[in-house]
Structures are given as structure tokens and as C-alpha cells.
Design an enzyme around this catalytic site. Structure first.
Site, PDB file in Angstrom:
ATOM      1  N   GLU A  89       0.812  -1.215   0.000  1.00 20.68           N
ATOM      2  CA  GLU A  89       0.000   0.000   0.000  1.00 20.68           C
ATOM      3  C   GLU A  89       0.845   1.265   0.000  1.00 20.68           C
ATOM      4  O   GLU A  89       1.992   1.280   0.459  1.00 20.68           O
ATOM      5  CB  GLU A  89      -0.967  -0.004   1.175  1.00 20.68           C
ATOM      6  CG  GLU A  89      -0.286  -0.124   2.510  1.00 20.68           C
ATOM      7  CD  GLU A  89      -1.290  -0.338   3.642  1.00 20.68           C
ATOM      8  OE1 GLU A  89      -2.045  -1.322   3.583  1.00 20.68           O
ATOM      9  OE2 GLU A  89      -1.302   0.478   4.557  1.00 20.68           O
ATOM     10  N   CYS A 102       3.607   8.269   1.101  1.00 15.57           N
ATOM     11  CA  CYS A 102       4.262   7.321   1.997  1.00 15.57           C
ATOM     12  C   CYS A 102       4.371   6.001   1.242  1.00 15.57           C
ATOM     13  O   CYS A 102       3.357   5.435   0.834  1.00 15.57           O
ATOM     14  CB  CYS A 102       3.409   7.187   3.248  1.00 15.57           C
ATOM     15  SG  CYS A 102       3.976   5.947   4.385  1.00 15.57           S
ATOM     16  N   CYS A 109       7.214  -7.313   7.253  1.00 15.40           N
ATOM     17  CA  CYS A 109       8.394  -6.741   7.906  1.00 15.40           C
ATOM     18  C   CYS A 109       8.894  -7.710   8.948  1.00 15.40           C
ATOM     19  O   CYS A 109       8.106  -8.264   9.719  1.00 15.40           O
ATOM     20  CB  CYS A 109       8.027  -5.407   8.555  1.00 15.40           C
ATOM     21  SG  CYS A 109       9.424  -4.615   9.374  1.00 15.40           S
ATOM     22  N   CYS A 113       7.637  -5.276  15.403  1.00 15.37           N
ATOM     23  CA  CYS A 113       7.245  -4.421  16.530  1.00 15.37           C
ATOM     24  C   CYS A 113       5.849  -4.841  16.997  1.00 15.37           C
ATOM     25  O   CYS A 113       4.978  -5.129  16.171  1.00 15.37           O
ATOM     26  CB  CYS A 113       7.241  -2.956  16.111  1.00 15.37           C
ATOM     27  SG  CYS A 113       8.848  -2.448  15.477  1.00 15.37           S
ATOM     28  N   CYS A 116       2.565  -2.911  15.683  1.00 17.28           N
ATOM     29  CA  CYS A 116       2.446  -2.583  14.259  1.00 17.28           C
ATOM     30  C   CYS A 116       1.771  -3.695  13.464  1.00 17.28           C
ATOM     31  O   CYS A 116       2.150  -4.863  13.579  1.00 17.28           O
ATOM     32  CB  CYS A 116       3.835  -2.313  13.688  1.00 17.28           C
ATOM     33  SG  CYS A 116       3.860  -2.061  11.906  1.00 17.28           S
ATOM     34  N   GLY A 156       7.343  -2.171   5.984  1.00 17.62           N
ATOM     35  CA  GLY A 156       8.716  -2.626   5.790  1.00 17.62           C
ATOM     36  C   GLY A 156       9.746  -1.767   6.498  1.00 17.62           C
ATOM     37  O   GLY A 156       9.473  -0.643   6.914  1.00 17.62           O
ATOM     38  N   GLU A 157      10.934  -2.344   6.658  1.00 17.10           N
ATOM     39  CA  GLU A 157      12.054  -1.616   7.245  1.00 17.10           C
ATOM     40  C   GLU A 157      13.018  -1.264   6.109  1.00 17.10           C
ATOM     41  O   GLU A 157      13.713  -2.144   5.585  1.00 17.10           O
ATOM     42  CB  GLU A 157      12.730  -2.499   8.311  1.00 17.10           C
ATOM     43  CG  GLU A 157      14.071  -1.999   8.799  1.00 17.10           C
ATOM     44  CD  GLU A 157      14.089  -0.523   9.223  1.00 17.10           C
ATOM     45  OE1 GLU A 157      13.240  -0.108  10.032  1.00 17.10           O
ATOM     46  OE2 GLU A 157      14.949   0.221   8.704  1.00 17.10           O
ATOM     47  N   SER A 188      12.449   6.538   7.186  1.00 21.89           N
ATOM     48  CA  SER A 188      12.218   6.212   8.591  1.00 21.89           C
ATOM     49  C   SER A 188      12.726   4.817   8.901  1.00 21.89           C
ATOM     50  O   SER A 188      12.427   3.859   8.186  1.00 21.89           O
ATOM     51  CB  SER A 188      10.709   6.282   8.873  1.00 21.89           C
ATOM     52  OG  SER A 188      10.429   5.782  10.159  1.00 21.89           O
ATOM     53  N   SER A 211      12.476   5.767  14.608  1.00 27.63           N
ATOM     54  CA  SER A 211      11.352   5.393  15.468  1.00 27.63           C
ATOM     55  C   SER A 211      11.902   5.006  16.834  1.00 27.63           C
ATOM     56  O   SER A 211      12.380   3.889  17.017  1.00 27.63           O
ATOM     57  CB  SER A 211      10.602   4.204  14.856  1.00 27.63           C
ATOM     58  OG  SER A 211      10.084   4.561  13.600  1.00 27.63           O
ATOM     59  N   LEU A 212      11.845   5.934  17.764  1.00 28.25           N
ATOM     60  CA  LEU A 212      12.416   5.661  19.093  1.00 28.25           C
ATOM     61  C   LEU A 212      11.339   5.075  20.007  1.00 28.25           C
ATOM     62  O   LEU A 212      11.504   4.018  20.584  1.00 28.25           O
ATOM     63  CB  LEU A 212      13.029   6.938  19.669  1.00 28.25           C
ATOM     64  CG  LEU A 212      13.995   6.736  20.817  1.00 28.25           C
ATOM     65  CD1 LEU A 212      15.206   5.916  20.411  1.00 28.25           C
ATOM     66  CD2 LEU A 212      14.464   8.071  21.397  1.00 28.25           C
ATOM     67  N   HIS A 213      10.255   5.783  20.170  1.00 28.72           N
ATOM     68  CA  HIS A 213       9.065   5.314  20.881  1.00 28.72           C
ATOM     69  C   HIS A 213       9.246   5.086  22.386  1.00 28.72           C
ATOM     70  O   HIS A 213       8.283   4.739  23.068  1.00 28.72           O
ATOM     71  CB  HIS A 213       8.473   4.043  20.258  1.00 28.72           C
ATOM     72  CG  HIS A 213       8.129   4.168  18.806  1.00 28.72           C
ATOM     73  ND1 HIS A 213       7.713   5.340  18.227  1.00 28.72           N
ATOM     74  CD2 HIS A 213       8.138   3.247  17.800  1.00 28.72           C
ATOM     75  CE1 HIS A 213       7.478   5.133  16.935  1.00 28.72           C
ATOM     76  NE2 HIS A 213       7.742   3.896  16.648  1.00 28.72           N
ATOM     77  N   ASN A 287      -2.351   4.701  16.403  1.00 31.74           N
ATOM     78  CA  ASN A 287      -3.522   4.250  15.654  1.00 31.74           C
ATOM     79  C   ASN A 287      -3.825   2.822  16.068  1.00 31.74           C
ATOM     80  O   ASN A 287      -3.022   1.920  15.780  1.00 31.74           O
ATOM     81  CB  ASN A 287      -3.185   4.228  14.155  1.00 31.74           C
ATOM     82  CG  ASN A 287      -3.903   5.311  13.410  1.00 31.74           C
ATOM     83  OD1 ASN A 287      -5.094   5.534  13.599  1.00 31.74           O
ATOM     84  ND2 ASN A 287      -3.181   5.983  12.555  1.00 31.74           N
ATOM     85  N   CYS A 330       0.185   2.307   8.954  1.00 28.28           N
ATOM     86  CA  CYS A 330       0.839   1.442   7.985  1.00 28.28           C
ATOM     87  C   CYS A 330       0.391  -0.005   8.131  1.00 28.28           C
ATOM     88  O   CYS A 330       0.276  -0.533   9.211  1.00 28.28           O
ATOM     89  CB  CYS A 330       2.358   1.597   8.032  1.00 28.28           C
ATOM     90  SG  CYS A 330       3.216   0.812   9.351  1.00 28.28           S
TER      91      CYS A 330
HETATM   92  N1  SAH Z   1       9.983   0.362   9.541  1.00 24.39           N
HETATM   93  C1  SAH Z   1      10.183   1.759   9.597  1.00 24.39           C
HETATM   94  C2  SAH Z   1       9.281   2.535   8.673  1.00 24.39           C
HETATM   95  C3  SAH Z   1       7.876   2.063   8.537  1.00 24.39           C
HETATM   96  S1  SAH Z   1       6.863   2.254   9.957  1.00 24.39           S
HETATM   97  C4  SAH Z   1      10.031   2.251  11.029  1.00 24.39           C
HETATM   98  O1  SAH Z   1       9.590   1.490  11.875  1.00 24.39           O
HETATM   99  O2  SAH Z   1      10.411   3.394  11.288  1.00 24.39           O
HETATM  100  C5  SAH Z   1       6.601   4.010   9.979  1.00 24.39           C
HETATM  101  C6  SAH Z   1       6.193   4.565  11.318  1.00 24.39           C
HETATM  102  O3  SAH Z   1       4.851   4.171  11.639  1.00 24.39           O
HETATM  103  C7  SAH Z   1       7.067   4.092  12.461  1.00 24.39           C
HETATM  104  O4  SAH Z   1       7.441   5.164  13.273  1.00 24.39           O
HETATM  105  C8  SAH Z   1       6.141   3.145  13.176  1.00 24.39           C
HETATM  106  O5  SAH Z   1       6.523   3.003  14.509  1.00 24.39           O
HETATM  107  C9  SAH Z   1       4.814   3.803  12.993  1.00 24.39           C
HETATM  108  N2  SAH Z   1       3.658   2.940  13.240  1.00 24.39           N
HETATM  109  C10 SAH Z   1       3.522   1.622  13.013  1.00 24.39           C
HETATM  110  N3  SAH Z   1       2.301   1.188  13.371  1.00 24.39           N
HETATM  111  C11 SAH Z   1       1.650   2.267  13.856  1.00 24.39           C
HETATM  112  C12 SAH Z   1       0.344   2.481  14.402  1.00 24.39           C
HETATM  113  N4  SAH Z   1      -0.515   1.481  14.495  1.00 24.39           N
HETATM  114  N5  SAH Z   1       0.012   3.717  14.797  1.00 24.39           N
HETATM  115  C13 SAH Z   1       0.891   4.759  14.665  1.00 24.39           C
HETATM  116  N6  SAH Z   1       2.120   4.622  14.161  1.00 24.39           N
HETATM  117  C14 SAH Z   1       2.499   3.386  13.763  1.00 24.39           C
HETATM  118 FE1  SF4 Z   2       8.458  -3.011  10.715  1.00 26.40          FE
HETATM  119 FE2  SF4 Z   2       8.385  -0.353  11.125  1.00 26.40          FE
HETATM  120 FE3  SF4 Z   2       6.218  -1.907  11.606  1.00 26.40          FE
HETATM  121 FE4  SF4 Z   2       8.329  -2.074  13.202  1.00 26.40          FE
HETATM  122  S1  SF4 Z   2       7.021  -0.282  12.899  1.00 26.40           S
HETATM  123  S2  SF4 Z   2       7.178  -3.800  12.364  1.00 26.40           S
HETATM  124  S3  SF4 Z   2       9.988  -1.787  11.773  1.00 26.40           S
HETATM  125  S4  SF4 Z   2       7.167  -1.521   9.643  1.00 26.40           S
END
Ligand code: SAH
Ligand code: SF4
Length: 338
Positions: A89, A102, A109, A113, A116, A156-157, A188, A211-213, A287, A330
Site C-alpha cells: 500500500e 508514503c 516486515c 514491533c 504494528c 517494511g524496514e 524512517s 522510530s524511538l518510541h 492508531n 501502515c
Molecule cells: N519500519 C520503519 C518505517 C515504517 S513504519 C520504522 O519502523 O520506522 C513508519 C512509522 O509508523 C514508524 O514510526 C512506526 O513506529 C509507525 N507505526 C507503526 N504502526 C503504527 C500504528 N498502528 N500507529 C501509529 N504509528 C504506527
Molecule cells: Fe516493521 Fe516499522 Fe512496523 Fe516495526 S514499525 S514492524 S519496523 S514496519
């Protein structure tokens, strides 16, 4: 092979092997990236024997649109099928400063995480550079407007598909390619430390988001198992290296999850860890997805978190979400179609 997978130099070599002149490569790129040609037959200034050879060796159609959704705020979400049936997508967001897309870099992936939707699915394969480029071109066609910004934040990463990512960045940035300014492109990563360092040495002025979180390993390891390989301190060191090498500001992405990483003490710890670093924090209300148990932070908690960072003089924004009514997080649209 997709024609978009070739660099200009690779296309020149291919043409030379078939005894065509170099300038033909520029003509082909003009058709591909300026005219957004859908077929080789449209390339009317090419001789027929060249069109024939191109057709025999390359494909130009990369993606088939499965479904598109437009949100009330103008966000356009597209689900595409790849040649082997895998679904990916792309999300187009209309910003006051321009159109931003985006893009997805992998089918699934492997980083996994826990919050996600994409992470729940193991990676099936990497996208080729051409398949990433095609998302931009296909979305421009659907939109009927030029895309000005790219964020590599879809499924994806990107740093787990590094060679194809670099190739993609070079082609979209090339004045003969899509000509999108490097400063208008952001990649990212979940924090693959060696690749952050390699990316710092890459040489084009593309932005980095990490993505630190979470500010500490206890919380971060619960959210991102990659933290066991590359803990917070190492990620921050890599960011420091990147800033030193590129003199560029880094975006820290921080999703706000209710009761997990959104407490004011955690905000204080984050501020302390980021002190003195040339970064800005992008707070993103989580989200909710069916694949994960987490809840979005309450609005008051989001504001309180923001205030703590502000008080510590950390540059911060609280993201106004886009496309919430069409599942713009995503991997969400894709996961509903499996
Ligand atoms: N893999 C890379 C890029 C894709 S994810 C990464 O993790 O950075 C892009 C961003 O969307 C990341 O910061 C991820 O943590 C965030 N993300 C993933 N799922 C999400 C959700 N359900 N709500 C909000 N942000 C989310
Ligand atoms: Fe992969 Fe990014 Fe989702 Fe983590 S947040 S599972 S690295 S797409």
C-alpha cells in the site's frame, strides 16, 4: 525485469550492448519519469527496433490497483498488487505545503514491533527499487498531480532493503528522474544502527527519521524486539554520528500509547536523553489496530507529554492525524484484504 529497476548508467550499458547510442537512454528516461508513459509504444521518438528490444527485455507495468480509498481530508490510500500477487500500500497525504506520499519497501516486515500491523506479518520479500519508484508514478497518475514529498514510512524496514532503497533514492532525486529534492525525502528506520551510520556517509541530503518510541530499554524492548540488538544508547550514538557527519537535524518518531510510553515521567526521561541533540520529536497518537492490544493515549496525556518536552526546550510537534477514517496507519488496509 522492470524498466524502473535500471539506473541511467545501467540503461546506457544495455543500449550499448544492443548497439544503440547513449542519448537513447535519456529519451527513455524522459518518457518514463517526465511523461510517465504507461507503454513502450508511446515512446514515439524511439525507433521500432529499439521499442521491440525494450518490450522483449523489460516490463513497464509494475502495479495493479486493487482498491483506493479517499478520506474526508483528501488522503488517498491505494492498495496495489505486485506481479506475483503480493499486496502493498501507498498513502498520499495532501499537506498545505504540497503532496506527500508514503511508500512501502517490503512485503511484510521482519522487525516485528508489537504495536504494528505490518510487524505481525513476516517479511515475504523485499521490493525492488523499481517497485518502490512505481508507487510514486502510479499515485501521481491516479491523483493527476505532481508529488513533491516522499516519506519512506510504509510497510517494511527500509534499512533491511538498503541497496534497493539507495537505488530508489538516487532515481527519484535525479534531475533526469522524478526530480524530487533530497530535502523533500525522509527515510524512517526502526533503528538499525550500522545502517544509520552507512546512511550518514551516503552523500545525498535525504532526511532521517528514527522510530524511538521510548527513552529507555525497558519500555522500548517491550515494543520493539529490535531493541535487544540495538538498544537505546546505541541508537542515540548512531544519531549523534549521523548529525555530526551530515549537519542535518534528525526526526525522532514517538507514538503515544496509553499507559505504556505516554507518562509525564517518561517524557522527562526522553527530554533528558535528547538534550543537546539536533533533533525534533514528532509525537504521533497511536492508531489502534486489531493485531495489537494497545490503546491510543488520551488527549490530555498527549498534551501533557508535549508540554514536558516543550518545557525542556526540545523541539516537538504533536501530529494531527490524517486519514484516520480510512485506516491510514501502515499495513492496515493491506491486513484487511488478506
Ligand atoms: N519500519 C520503519 C518505517 C515504517 S513504519 C520504522 O519502523 O520506522 C513508519 C512509522 O509508523 C514508524 O514510526 C512506526 O513506529 C509507525 N507505526 C507503526 N504502526 C503504527 C500504528 N498502528 N500507529 C501509529 N504509528 C504506527
Ligand atoms: Fe516493521 Fe516499522 Fe512496523 Fe516495526 S514499525 S514492524 S519496523 S514496519
Amino acid at each position: 525485469m522492470l524498466i524502473y529497476d535500471l539506473t541511467l548508467d545501467e540503461l546506457v550499458s544495455f543500449l550499448n550492448e544492443h548497439e544503440f547510442k547513449n542519448y537513447r537512454a535519456n529519451q527513455i528516461w524522459h518518457w518514463l519519469y517526465k511523461q510517465k508513459a504507461k507503454t513502450f509504444d508511446e515512446m514515439e521518438n524511439l525507433p521500432n527496433d529499439l521499442i521491440k528490444i525494450l518490450k522483449e527485455n523489460f516490463k513497464i507495468e509494475a502495479l495493479e490497483l486493487v482498491v483506493q480509498h479517499t478520506s474526508v481530508d483528501g488522503t488517498l490510500k491505494c492498495l496495489f498488487s505486485l506481479h506475483d500477487g503480493h499486496l502493498i500500500e501507498s498513502v498520499l497525504m495532501k499537506q498545505h505545503y504540497g503532496n506527500s506520499i508514503c511508500v512501502t519497501t517490503q512485503v511484510g516486515c521482519n522487525i516485528g514491533c508489537s504495536f504494528c500491523a505490518s510487524g505481525v506479518l513476516a517479511k515475504k520479500r523485499d521490493l525492488t527499487s523499481g517497485e518502490i519508484i512505481a508507487q510514486v508514478i502510479e499515485t501521481e497518475r491516479l491523483l493527476g498531480e505532481r508529488i513533491n514529498y516522499i516519506v519512506v514510512m510504509g510497510i517494511g524496514e527500509p534499512f533491511d532493503n538498503y541497496e534497493n532503497l539507495k537505488h530508489f533514492l538516487l532515481t527519484v532525486n535525479d534531475p533526469k528522474g522524478l526530480e524530487i529534492g533530497a530535502r523533500h525525502i525522509t527515510v524512517s528506520t526502526s533503528g538499525i544502527v550500522p545502517k544509520i551510520k552507512e546512511y550518514a556517509d551516503f552523500g545525498i541530503q535525504v532526511n532521517l527519521a528514527v522510530s524511538l518510541h521510548a527513552p529507555n530499554n525497558k519500555i522500548r524492548s517491550g515494543l520493539m524486539k529490535i531493541n535487544q540488538a540495538y538498544p537505546v544508547e546505541e541508537v542515540l550514538d548512531a544519531i549523534r554520528y549521523y548529525i555530526k557527519k551530515t549537519k542535518r537535524r534528525v526526526t525522532i518518531e514517538y507514538i503515544l500509547i496509553d499507559g505504556v510510553n505516554d507518562m509525564v515521567e517518561v517524557a522527562g526521561e526522553l527530554a533528558q536523553k535528547l538534550r543537546g541533540l539536533n533533533v525534533y520529536v514528532n509525537l504521533i497518537p497511536y492508531n489502534e489496530v486489531i493485531e495489537a492490544p494497545y490503546k491510543r493515549s488520551k488527549y490530555e496525556a498527549q498534551l501533557a507529554f508535549y508540554d514536558v518536552l516543550k518545557k525542556h526546550n526540545i523541539q516537538v510537534t504533536l501530529r494531527k492525524e490524517q486519514g484516520h477514517d480510512i485506516n491510514a496507519a501502515c499495513g492496515q488496509l493491506r491486513s484487511q484484504h488478506l
